[in-house]
Write a protein that holds these residues in place. Structure first.
Motif, PDB file in Angstrom:
ATOM      1  N   MET A 126       0.821  -1.204   0.000  1.00 54.79           N
ATOM      2  CA  MET A 126       0.000   0.000   0.000  1.00 54.79           C
ATOM      3  C   MET A 126       0.859   1.260   0.000  1.00 54.79           C
ATOM      4  SD  MET A 126      -3.337  -0.777   0.183  1.00 54.79           S
ATOM      5  CE  MET A 126      -4.104   0.607   1.018  1.00 54.79           C
ATOM      6  N   ILE A 127       2.139   1.102   0.354  1.00 51.67           N
ATOM      7  CA  ILE A 127       3.038   2.253   0.507  1.00 51.67           C
ATOM      8  C   ILE A 127       4.139   2.229  -0.548  1.00 51.67           C
ATOM      9  CG2 ILE A 127       4.765   3.291   2.039  1.00 51.67           C
ATOM     10  CD1 ILE A 127       3.001   2.316   4.377  1.00 51.67           C
ATOM     11  N   GLY A 128       4.881   1.132  -0.597  1.00 51.83           N
ATOM     12  CA  GLY A 128       5.994   1.018  -1.534  1.00 51.83           C
ATOM     13  C   GLY A 128       7.295   1.517  -0.946  1.00 51.83           C
ATOM     14  N   ASP A 129       8.336   0.737  -1.167  1.00 57.92           N
ATOM     15  CA  ASP A 129       9.667   1.082  -0.694  1.00 57.92           C
ATOM     16  C   ASP A 129      10.166   2.340  -1.409  1.00 57.92           C
ATOM     17  OD1 ASP A 129      11.937   0.745   0.786  1.00 57.92           O
ATOM     18  OD2 ASP A 129      12.853  -0.706  -0.560  1.00 57.92           O
ATOM     19  N   GLY A 160      11.584   8.867  -7.200  1.00 54.56           N
ATOM     20  CA  GLY A 160      10.574   9.719  -6.586  1.00 54.56           C
ATOM     21  C   GLY A 160       9.434   8.932  -5.975  1.00 54.56           C
ATOM     22  N   GLU A 161       8.453   9.675  -5.453  1.00 52.42           N
ATOM     23  CA  GLU A 161       7.326   9.076  -4.755  1.00 52.42           C
ATOM     24  C   GLU A 161       6.520   8.156  -5.664  1.00 52.42           C
ATOM     25  OE1 GLU A 161       5.877   9.579  -1.467  1.00 52.42           O
ATOM     26  OE2 GLU A 161       7.902  10.284  -1.001  1.00 52.42           O
ATOM     27  N   ARG A 162       6.103   7.048  -5.096  1.00 52.39           N
ATOM     28  CA  ARG A 162       5.244   6.122  -5.824  1.00 52.39           C
ATOM     29  C   ARG A 162       3.802   6.614  -5.823  1.00 52.39           C
ATOM     30  NH1 ARG A 162       7.481   0.908  -6.426  1.00 52.39           N
ATOM     31  NH2 ARG A 162       9.446   0.589  -5.309  1.00 52.39           N
ATOM     32  N   THR A 163       3.058   6.191  -6.826  1.00 57.22           N
ATOM     33  CA  THR A 163       1.616   6.425  -6.831  1.00 57.22           C
ATOM     34  C   THR A 163       0.965   5.389  -5.925  1.00 57.22           C
ATOM     35  OG1 THR A 163       1.676   7.248  -9.099  1.00 57.22           O
ATOM     36  CG2 THR A 163      -0.463   6.506  -8.260  1.00 57.22           C
ATOM     37  N   LEU A 164       0.161   5.850  -4.983  1.00 57.65           N
ATOM     38  CA  LEU A 164      -0.474   4.929  -4.039  1.00 57.65           C
ATOM     39  C   LEU A 164      -1.675   4.255  -4.693  1.00 57.65           C
ATOM     40  CD1 LEU A 164      -0.355   7.003  -0.712  1.00 57.65           C
ATOM     41  CD2 LEU A 164       1.282   5.314  -1.586  1.00 57.65           C
ATOM     42  N   GLY A 175      12.864  15.559  -2.020  1.00 57.99           N
ATOM     43  CA  GLY A 175      11.694  15.402  -1.169  1.00 57.99           C
ATOM     44  C   GLY A 175      11.269  13.963  -0.998  1.00 57.99           C
ATOM     45  N   ILE A 176      10.940  13.583   0.213  1.00 50.94           N
ATOM     46  CA  ILE A 176      10.439  12.246   0.505  1.00 50.94           C
ATOM     47  C   ILE A 176       9.345  12.373   1.554  1.00 50.94           C
ATOM     48  CG2 ILE A 176      12.246  11.859   2.255  1.00 50.94           C
ATOM     49  CD1 ILE A 176      12.128   8.865   1.501  1.00 50.94           C
ATOM     50  N   SER A 177       8.244  11.683   1.360  1.00 53.39           N
ATOM     51  CA  SER A 177       7.128  11.766   2.300  1.00 53.39           C
ATOM     52  C   SER A 177       7.445  10.980   3.574  1.00 53.39           C
ATOM     53  CB  SER A 177       5.853  11.204   1.665  1.00 53.39           C
ATOM     54  OG  SER A 177       5.976   9.807   1.487  1.00 53.39           O
ATOM     55  N   TYR A 178       6.736  11.310   4.632  1.00 54.50           N
ATOM     56  CA  TYR A 178       6.885  10.562   5.877  1.00 54.50           C
ATOM     57  C   TYR A 178       6.466   9.112   5.661  1.00 54.50           C
ATOM     58  CZ  TYR A 178       6.344   9.107  10.724  1.00 54.50           C
ATOM     59  OH  TYR A 178       6.444   8.423  11.906  1.00 54.50           O
ATOM     60  N   THR A 179       5.494   8.922   4.756  1.00 52.59           N
ATOM     61  CA  THR A 179       5.012   7.568   4.453  1.00 52.59           C
ATOM     62  C   THR A 179       6.153   6.686   3.967  1.00 52.59           C
ATOM     63  OG1 THR A 179       2.830   8.418   3.895  1.00 52.59           O
ATOM     64  CG2 THR A 179       3.391   6.240   3.055  1.00 52.59           C
ATOM     65  N   GLU A 180       6.865   7.120   2.934  1.00 50.65           N
ATOM     66  CA  GLU A 180       7.951   6.302   2.395  1.00 50.65           C
ATOM     67  C   GLU A 180       9.158   6.286   3.337  1.00 50.65           C
ATOM     68  OE1 GLU A 180       8.987   6.902  -1.669  1.00 50.65           O
ATOM     69  OE2 GLU A 180       6.962   6.475  -2.387  1.00 50.65           O
TER      70      GLU A 180
END
Length: 423
Positions: free
Chosen positions: A79-82, A87-91, A163-168
């Motif tokens: 649901m998150i992805g490594d 860059g950020e993955r699409t959720l 930039g990296i989200s707290y999620t990843e």
């Protein structure tokens, strides 16, 4: 259960040990009896690809050596992805991830045995993550992760500027939780994965030590690269997918058949279960007569058989032979023939508008540069329709010539062929 004491030696010879937490301790553990190990797969796509295949086959090697596999498909981590460099993955939605979990499970299961003393077990980390409260997660797991160490992870440090989200950023906690949960509930003491996962692997080992005072092991397989150093596993059409709907078995076979000479030995070691003696014999043959491509042929046949089955591999071999005049085209499956022709290059013709002459088709498919060249090829006896020599440049193929009701196979000389798909 008899444990194969030569396992680590074989993994080292095959080049499958890029990193290890403590190779001596790992050897001792693997020699003492059946070790429970796990390898994880995140369903961030509907199919596994070449990189995942390294891990699936390594799991099979460990099970064949007497150890007990736990194959984890990450319904939660998927649901998150490594984090990745790009860059950020699409959720993806929960429903999508659930569907992909089942597809990935189905791809892994044929490689492992679910019977016997060291039977494999499939697990989904969504089962123990979905009900975990945020407070419990932060207190019981987050407490053991110094932020400075998380920031020092290679992929995180590279992503900080863009930039990296707290999620990843927090993904490592979830994967480490998986190892801890399997350690506590199933006695799993070994995890492995690709070298790009090394930070996650060691974080799980450290979490087990910090939270439970336990001892666990990890190793990583190397990242496979082409001779020029770029990543393996990509083709012009995208990733080297294992799903036959996303990459035809014929295209899959052709990928292995066309690998660089310099990489044949390495890939035979990683992707086949041929013995050391067999691989070294193939390497010797390849070194002496590389033009015969004996190493690539063995590689293509063995890997395609592992992934798509021996029967499909035989159909591909038959199609390859028939396309070059060495077999009967009409006996081929339409799916296999179509995949082969699309891979080689095919031209679509509107059947309602009428099928053009063979001369026009030779030009349309690129087998001839002009109608004049096409006619000369025909007059010299070098043009073939469905493996039959064409003598009349004005010949118009009829419905009876359509293989499977759809395909025409044109060939110029011995080696150049193309498909015409009549719709």
């Amino acid at each position: 259960m008899t444990v194969d004491l030569t396992l680590l030696d074989d993994l080292e010879w095959r080049g499958l040990l890029a990193h290890s937490t403590d190779l001596g301790a790992l050897r001792e553990a693997l020699s003492a009896g059946s070790v429970r190990f796990y390898v994880g797969f995140d369903p961030t796509a509907p199919s596994l690809h070449m990189g995942h295949l390294v891990q699936v086959l390594t799991a099979r090697r460990l099970q064949l050596a007497g150890h007990t596999p736990y194959a984890l498909v990450g319904g939660a981590t998927g649901m998150i992805g490594d984090p990745r460099d790009s860059g950020e993955r699409t959720l993806n939605s929960l429903d999508t991830v659930k569907e992909w979990v089942e597809r990935v499970r189905g791809q892994i299961e044929p490689f492992l045995s679910f019977d016997g003393e060291n039977a494999a077990t499939m697990v989904n980390n969504y089962d123990w993550t979905a009900s975990l409260s945020t407070i419990d997660f932060l207190r019981d797991i987050g407490k053991h992760f110094p932020v400075n160490r998380m920031l020092a992870r290679d992929v995180v440090s590279r992503r900080l500027e863009s930039g990296i989200s707290y999620t990843e950023f927090s993904y490592v906690l979830l994967q480490s939780l998986d190892f801890l949960n399997l350690y506590r509930d199933h006695g799993v003491s070994l995890q492995f994965g690709g070298s790009d996962q090394w930070g996650n692997l060691t974080a799980g080992v450290e979490l087990i030590r910090r939270s439970d005072g336990g001892r666990a092991h990890a190793f990583a397989t190397p990242l496979l690269t082409k001779a020029d150093g770029t990543k393996y596993g990509k083709t012009e059409g995208g990733a080297l997918w294992l799903d036959p709907q996303m990459m035809s078995p014929y295209a899959f076979y052709q990928f292995w058949l066309n690998v660089e000479d310099e990489k044949v030995g390495e890939l035979l070691r990683v992707f086949t279960f041929l013995s050391r003696a067999e691989i070294e014999e193939l390497e010797a043959q390849h070194a002496e007569k590389p033009f015969l491509r004996s190493g690539q042929r063995a590689l293509a046949e063995h890997v395609t058989s592992l992934v798509h089955g021996a029967e499909e591999t035989e159909r591909i071999r038959a199609a390859s032979a028939a396309l070059f005049g060495g077999g009967e085209l009409a006996t081929l499956s339409t799916d296999t023939l179509g995949a082969a022709l699309r891979e080689a290059g095919s031209t679509v013709v509107d059947g309602d508008a009428g099928i053009p002459t063979v001369t026009d088709l030779l030009v349309a498919t690129g087998l001839a540069k002009s109608k004049g060249e096409a006619r000369r090829t025909i007059s010299e006896g070098g043009a073939y329709l469905n493996n039959e020599r064409v003598e009349d440049p004005e010949l118009v193929p009829g419905d009876g010539d359509l293989i499977g009701g759809t395909w025409l196979v044109l060939r110029r000389g011995k080696k150049n062929f193309a498909g015409v798909e009549v719709r």
